[in-house]
Design a protein around this motif. Sequence first.
Motif, PDB file in Angstrom:
ATOM      1  N   ALA A 622       0.819  -1.222   0.000  1.00  0.00           N
ATOM      2  CA  ALA A 622       0.000   0.000   0.000  1.00  0.00           C
ATOM      3  C   ALA A 622       0.849   1.268   0.000  1.00  0.00           C
ATOM      4  O   ALA A 622       0.337   2.352  -0.278  1.00  0.00           O
ATOM      5  CB  ALA A 622      -0.936  -0.015   1.206  1.00  0.00           C
ATOM      6  N   LEU A 623       2.135   1.144   0.322  1.00  0.00           N
ATOM      7  CA  LEU A 623       3.014   2.312   0.295  1.00  0.00           C
ATOM      8  C   LEU A 623       3.386   2.621  -1.156  1.00  0.00           C
ATOM      9  O   LEU A 623       3.972   1.781  -1.844  1.00  0.00           O
ATOM     10  CB  LEU A 623       4.284   2.051   1.114  1.00  0.00           C
ATOM     11  N   LYS A 624       3.037   3.772  -1.629  1.00  0.00           N
ATOM     12  CA  LYS A 624       3.296   4.157  -3.018  1.00  0.00           C
ATOM     13  C   LYS A 624       4.481   5.123  -3.053  1.00  0.00           C
ATOM     14  O   LYS A 624       4.355   6.303  -2.702  1.00  0.00           O
ATOM     15  CB  LYS A 624       2.053   4.811  -3.641  1.00  0.00           C
ATOM     16  N   PHE A 625       5.632   4.616  -3.443  1.00  0.00           N
ATOM     17  CA  PHE A 625       6.849   5.412  -3.444  1.00  0.00           C
ATOM     18  C   PHE A 625       7.067   6.101  -4.783  1.00  0.00           C
ATOM     19  O   PHE A 625       6.817   5.512  -5.847  1.00  0.00           O
ATOM     20  CB  PHE A 625       8.060   4.527  -3.129  1.00  0.00           C
ATOM     21  N   ASN A 626       7.542   7.323  -4.705  1.00  0.00           N
ATOM     22  CA  ASN A 626       7.984   8.083  -5.876  1.00  0.00           C
ATOM     23  C   ASN A 626       9.451   8.454  -5.684  1.00  0.00           C
ATOM     24  O   ASN A 626       9.938   8.586  -4.554  1.00  0.00           O
ATOM     25  CB  ASN A 626       7.148   9.361  -6.042  1.00  0.00           C
ATOM     26  N   ASN A 627      10.147   8.631  -6.798  1.00  0.00           N
ATOM     27  CA  ASN A 627      11.540   9.062  -6.727  1.00  0.00           C
ATOM     28  C   ASN A 627      11.602  10.510  -6.243  1.00  0.00           C
ATOM     29  O   ASN A 627      10.995  11.403  -6.821  1.00  0.00           O
ATOM     30  CB  ASN A 627      12.218   8.926  -8.083  1.00  0.00           C
ATOM     31  N   ALA A 628      12.372  10.730  -5.156  1.00  0.00           N
ATOM     32  CA  ALA A 628      12.517  12.079  -4.609  1.00  0.00           C
ATOM     33  C   ALA A 628      13.863  12.682  -4.958  1.00  0.00           C
ATOM     34  O   ALA A 628      14.152  13.810  -4.580  1.00  0.00           O
ATOM     35  CB  ALA A 628      12.340  12.040  -3.094  1.00  0.00           C
ATOM     36  N   GLY A 629      14.692  11.916  -5.678  1.00  0.00           N
ATOM     37  CA  GLY A 629      15.998  12.417  -6.066  1.00  0.00           C
ATOM     38  C   GLY A 629      17.107  11.864  -5.207  1.00  0.00           C
ATOM     39  O   GLY A 629      16.902  11.449  -4.059  1.00  0.00           O
ATOM     40  N   ASN A 630      18.300  11.802  -5.792  1.00  0.00           N
ATOM     41  CA  ASN A 630      19.503  11.350  -5.079  1.00  0.00           C
ATOM     42  C   ASN A 630      19.357   9.950  -4.498  1.00  0.00           C
ATOM     43  O   ASN A 630      19.889   9.628  -3.435  1.00  0.00           O
ATOM     44  CB  ASN A 630      19.863  12.332  -3.954  1.00  0.00           C
ATOM     45  N   GLY A 631      18.626   9.098  -5.205  1.00  0.00           N
ATOM     46  CA  GLY A 631      18.452   7.721  -4.768  1.00  0.00           C
ATOM     47  C   GLY A 631      17.454   7.517  -3.653  1.00  0.00           C
ATOM     48  O   GLY A 631      17.349   6.418  -3.105  1.00  0.00           O
ATOM     49  N   VAL A 632      16.717   8.559  -3.294  1.00  0.00           N
ATOM     50  CA  VAL A 632      15.750   8.473  -2.201  1.00  0.00           C
ATOM     51  C   VAL A 632      14.350   8.349  -2.778  1.00  0.00           C
ATOM     52  O   VAL A 632      13.985   9.076  -3.707  1.00  0.00           O
ATOM     53  CB  VAL A 632      15.830   9.707  -1.286  1.00  0.00           C
ATOM     54  N   LYS A 633      13.561   7.427  -2.237  1.00  0.00           N
ATOM     55  CA  LYS A 633      12.162   7.289  -2.610  1.00  0.00           C
ATOM     56  C   LYS A 633      11.291   7.819  -1.478  1.00  0.00           C
ATOM     57  O   LYS A 633      11.676   7.744  -0.304  1.00  0.00           O
ATOM     58  CB  LYS A 633      11.829   5.828  -2.894  1.00  0.00           C
ATOM     59  N   GLN A 634      10.119   8.339  -1.853  1.00  0.00           N
ATOM     60  CA  GLN A 634       9.254   8.949  -0.846  1.00  0.00           C
ATOM     61  C   GLN A 634       7.826   8.498  -1.037  1.00  0.00           C
ATOM     62  O   GLN A 634       7.318   8.418  -2.164  1.00  0.00           O
ATOM     63  CB  GLN A 634       9.327  10.482  -0.929  1.00  0.00           C
ATOM     64  N   ALA A 635       7.178   8.184   0.095  1.00  0.00           N
ATOM     65  CA  ALA A 635       5.752   7.855   0.085  1.00  0.00           C
ATOM     66  C   ALA A 635       5.046   8.760   1.086  1.00  0.00           C
ATOM     67  O   ALA A 635       5.548   8.987   2.194  1.00  0.00           O
ATOM     68  CB  ALA A 635       5.531   6.397   0.452  1.00  0.00           C
ATOM     69  N   THR A 636       3.910   9.294   0.681  1.00  0.00           N
ATOM     70  CA  THR A 636       3.115  10.124   1.580  1.00  0.00           C
ATOM     71  C   THR A 636       2.208   9.229   2.407  1.00  0.00           C
ATOM     72  O   THR A 636       1.511   8.364   1.872  1.00  0.00           O
ATOM     73  CB  THR A 636       2.279  11.136   0.789  1.00  0.00           C
ATOM     74  N   VAL A 637       2.241   9.432   3.713  1.00  0.00           N
ATOM     75  CA  VAL A 637       1.389   8.671   4.626  1.00  0.00           C
ATOM     76  C   VAL A 637       0.676   9.671   5.526  1.00  0.00           C
ATOM     77  O   VAL A 637       1.317  10.295   6.377  1.00  0.00           O
ATOM     78  CB  VAL A 637       2.206   7.669   5.462  1.00  0.00           C
ATOM     79  N   GLY A 638      -0.614   9.835   5.325  1.00  0.00           N
ATOM     80  CA  GLY A 638      -1.342  10.822   6.109  1.00  0.00           C
ATOM     81  C   GLY A 638      -0.718  12.190   5.908  1.00  0.00           C
ATOM     82  O   GLY A 638      -0.479  12.633   4.778  1.00  0.00           O
ATOM     83  N   SER A 639      -0.427  12.870   7.002  1.00  0.00           N
ATOM     84  CA  SER A 639       0.195  14.183   6.893  1.00  0.00           C
ATOM     85  C   SER A 639       1.714  14.114   6.996  1.00  0.00           C
ATOM     86  O   SER A 639       2.388  15.149   7.047  1.00  0.00           O
ATOM     87  CB  SER A 639      -0.347  15.107   8.006  1.00  0.00           C
ATOM     88  N   GLY A 640       2.269  12.904   7.040  1.00  0.00           N
ATOM     89  CA  GLY A 640       3.715  12.729   7.111  1.00  0.00           C
ATOM     90  C   GLY A 640       4.250  11.999   5.905  1.00  0.00           C
ATOM     91  O   GLY A 640       3.585  11.871   4.873  1.00  0.00           O
ATOM     92  N   LYS A 641       5.475  11.501   6.017  1.00  0.00           N
ATOM     93  CA  LYS A 641       6.089  10.851   4.874  1.00  0.00           C
ATOM     94  C   LYS A 641       7.035   9.745   5.327  1.00  0.00           C
ATOM     95  O   LYS A 641       7.566   9.757   6.434  1.00  0.00           O
ATOM     96  CB  LYS A 641       6.848  11.859   4.017  1.00  0.00           C
ATOM     97  N   VAL A 642       7.223   8.796   4.414  1.00  0.00           N
ATOM     98  CA  VAL A 642       8.174   7.702   4.592  1.00  0.00           C
ATOM     99  C   VAL A 642       9.215   7.816   3.500  1.00  0.00           C
ATOM    100  O   VAL A 642       8.878   7.879   2.315  1.00  0.00           O
ATOM    101  CB  VAL A 642       7.471   6.334   4.531  1.00  0.00           C
TER     102      VAL A 642
END
Length: 924
Positions: A622-642
Amino acid sequence: MLLKRFLYITTFCAVATSGIAQTKQPSVWPAVKKETRPWTRWWWMGNAVDQKNIGMLLGEYQQAGFGGVEVTPIYGAIGYENRYIDFLSPKWMDMLNYTTVTAAQLGMGVDMNTGTGWPFGGPQIKTADAASKLIIQTYKLNPGEIVKEAIRVTDPKQRDVAVLQALVAYDDKGNATNVMDKVDANGNFNMAPVKTKTEIYAAFVGKTLQKVKRAAPGGEGYTLDHLSKKATDVYLARFTDAYKGGKPAVRAYFNDSYEVYGASWSPTLFEAFQKDHGYDLRMHLRELMSNDDNESVGRVKSDYRETMSNMLLHNFTQNWTNWAHGLKSITKNQSHGSPGNLLDLYGTVDIPECETFGSSKFPIPGLRRDSADVRNVDPNPIMLKFASSAGHVNSKPLISSETFTWLTEHFKTSYSQCKPEVEQIFLSGVNHVFYHGTTYSPEDVKFPGWLFYASMNMVPDNSLWSHATGLNGYITRCQSVLQSGRADNEILMYWPIYDAWNHPKGMDMPLAIHDIKEWLIPTPFYKNAVGLQKEGYSLDFVSDLALSKSTGSGVGIKTSANASYKVLVVPECTMMPVETLQQILKIAGQGATVVFQKLPEDVPGLANVQGRRAQLKQILTALKFNNAGNGVKQATVGSGKVLLSDNLEDALTMASVRGEKLVETGLQFIRRDVNGSKYYYLVNHTAKSIDTRLPLNGNYASVTIMDPQTGSYGTAPVTAGQNQSMVRVQLQSGEALILMAGQQAKAALPKWRYLDKPTGEVKLDNPWKLEFTQGGPVLPAAKKLPKLTSWTDLGDTTAVNFSGTGVYTSTFNLPAKKAGEYVLDLGQVDESARVWINGKEVGILWSIPFKARVGSFLKAGNNTIKVEVDNLMANRIRYMDQHKIEWRKYHEINFVNIDYKPFDASNWKPMPSGLLGPVKLVSY
């Protein structure tokens, strides 16, 4: 307020350093918390104590700069049995109560071991409540056979104590059948002949039969079953009964490191396991006893170890702490070595306590570390952080340390060796030092007095004792800061204990200091903790239980005890409970940032493993990751992030969490927050002097530099911008500083004086007069020295054998007093010095680099200098062993060397002693 406290403590330490009795300055010490001074473990040998000596010794300890004692009764000295007092007897209670009253009058505190020696146990613990172990006997049957003998334990030592708890038959396909109903009360096994090859597993709860180590009179007996609430209650009831005449004014009750050997079981463990995990461990005895490297073995053992952890936490640690609270006292516990989650065990007591054992290697020039005097286990700062992390996460104000255990071989420990070791524990988060330690020794026992075999011997008979206020004053100044405010660590790092518990080898898993090369150092958790600290990040470790009570917000993570962090980091791990993953994502959903190095792969344990795996997979999918740059992936969870990244530093940069760049200089630090001001404790353990403009994270209007070695202080110029402040610091190898960075200017304070270019030097090479003032075995004759050399090279055997104090006097000429400052450099000192110039005391130079600013003491023309030097006890002990003078005669272990072999100093080479120089005066 903290700076005011530091100024008060500076005054106290200047008084203590000068050797003036503290009772002459009553207005100084009450201005700070009494815990600020170092404490010491106080061994009562044989409980052979009396009021006269208790009062005399406490007075000596107080004047030497100690803030309290921890009473630990142990075995006694041979020949003094008529003085022994039984533990917890009315007479013993009288001695304890006298101790607490006398200590309070001296402004000191008293802690007490809840027992004698270690671990907890004693005469009240009968075999039913003694430490237990699982005993498995197997019977192999071919088709048509039966078990002919009675099902009884075969070990003759266990025949009267072991109880059969389970009987399980495994057929040739591995199917398990409970056949406990086939055995009668006499052990007769009434089962029909088997039809296939069968193996019968008989599980007995046996006893380790371990007794209390180093027990004092009245404390002898079996070690208790720490997993049993009943056994713990029985154990503590003896203390409650002894206190019926009035509870003692004990601040904290102490428990030493868990050294309950082979204690793998408890009579109620099967029931506790069923409650924890929902299945019957009796039906998995084969996996529990196997060392095969397969999945089911690891899963069963993980569940078993978790149950042991829960039982130890609730039945002993919390139970004991509740008992202490009922007495209006607190608990101080060494959790390391326990078969449980160290973070939870440390976190449930009032003062988590770690332990340094052996010595570390520091590249400080001139610091002695003789290979023959080194234990094979170095203190590990990450191991120390388990105690401090639990303290910080649970907002415990004090984190203590049993300090200097086996730092060197007996009688060879210098204050110079103590300094970087204690600094390393300060850097690890400790703020409450306990020496290991001080032995009670009555006035009529000749040198070296009664001594404990594993101690660094911080006792009045130690030839360094007259300079103890130097080391104690330094520790006091440091602790006056480190006990204030709160730890200021930005990273909360998850400890994946289930990866450790999943190991298929062995049974219980004591997480001991001496085994960190197996359970800690090889792990990604350890490597990341070390790596992040080297990059200037400050972090604490967190358990699944503590995470379950934490919350998130837009500014970070807050624990149930109100400790705050900017980000949660989850290092690479394989096993994670579904509940923990759900809680981590809940924290993120509340607005926090969570960084995963890798996503967990599996769930721990055996019960419903497939269902829980499916849950874990569903949550991760269920975690939907996007490329955030510099090899880091990011998923939005509620009002925070993973954030997800192999490189944690890249992810932390993405999360706007910065490490302190000051570490690039080689300096190490720990940071405290006191009402918004930041206090940096800085230590130079490199081989070089550092003089640089240091970057501090944050914009600050002022920085005050405080020198814990001397107590001096002053404001420093600071430039701030772009969330960074620059301040110049000067630190020689082996020195420390404290920086107070605040939002308000400190106009009323003096300015810090830097040492710029040296402009010249004066060598103090006039002849020296040397007089020996105290010590033994006899005082050598006075000497006139054309040049400085060791006492052992004077051609005088009495000086070779001497341990004590020598006083050097000389003169030097200073043509004109023109420089801004002058620094006295004593060169090599073996081992500690107190200096006077022109009749005025400069202070104690007790550690490397043996330098002091002395401009205010100098005058143009002729100057006098006096240097009082204390050497080690080693040379006198060598003399005593060479002449077979009996000084060690104790029950039980007697007296051993660092390798736990009989102690003998007769073959030692004499230790260099005295002022060796060269002595010079450098102008700046």
